[in-house]
Design a protein around this motif. Sequence first.
Motif, short mmCIF file in Angstrom:
data_model
loop_
_atom_site.label_atom_id
_atom_site.label_comp_id
_atom_site.label_asym_id
_atom_site.label_seq_id
_atom_site.Cartn_x
_atom_site.Cartn_y
_atom_site.Cartn_z
N ASP A 74 0.81 -1.22 0.00
CA ASP A 74 0.00 0.00 0.00
C ASP A 74 0.84 1.27 0.00
O ASP A 74 0.34 2.34 -0.33
N ASP A 105 -7.26 -4.77 0.01
CA ASP A 105 -6.30 -3.80 -0.54
C ASP A 105 -6.25 -3.81 -2.06
O ASP A 105 -5.66 -2.92 -2.67
N THR A 108 -7.79 -0.74 -4.03
CA THR A 108 -6.95 0.47 -3.94
C THR A 108 -5.80 0.39 -4.94
O THR A 108 -5.49 1.39 -5.60
#
Length: 138
Positions: A74, A105, A108
């Motif tokens: 990330d 995740d 994203t």
Amino acid sequence: MSTDSEQQSIRCMVAKVGLDGHDRGAHVIARAFRDAGFEVIYSGLHKAPEDIVQAAVQEDVDVLGISILSGAHDTLVPKIMDGLEEYGAKEDTLVLAGGVIPDEDRATLKDEGVAAVFGPGTSIEETIEFVRENAPKR
């Protein structure tokens, strides 16, 4: 008319970003890509996002596969995507992520421009087919 053998092969870079030292999967996918007829460049371990971006741009790769198991996806993957954008290479590079990336995740990363995320258990054939179908045509 050109035949398949006359077409330029797909240039791929398999990259290990950050302090993640687990590279078995990266070696497996690099070998599978090579066996599938792709040109393959392996970054080596412990590369900074900037190093990966510069190498991808200099090598003029069609596909950038980022292997990451450290949990820093990330933070590190968006830095790579930003770097590709700075060099004007984001639109021309199919970016893939592979490794242990939680389901929550993945959206994203895709919003950042990652085309696909391949986790544990993904078949090699699925990954190769995805690259063949989605790599930029030159």
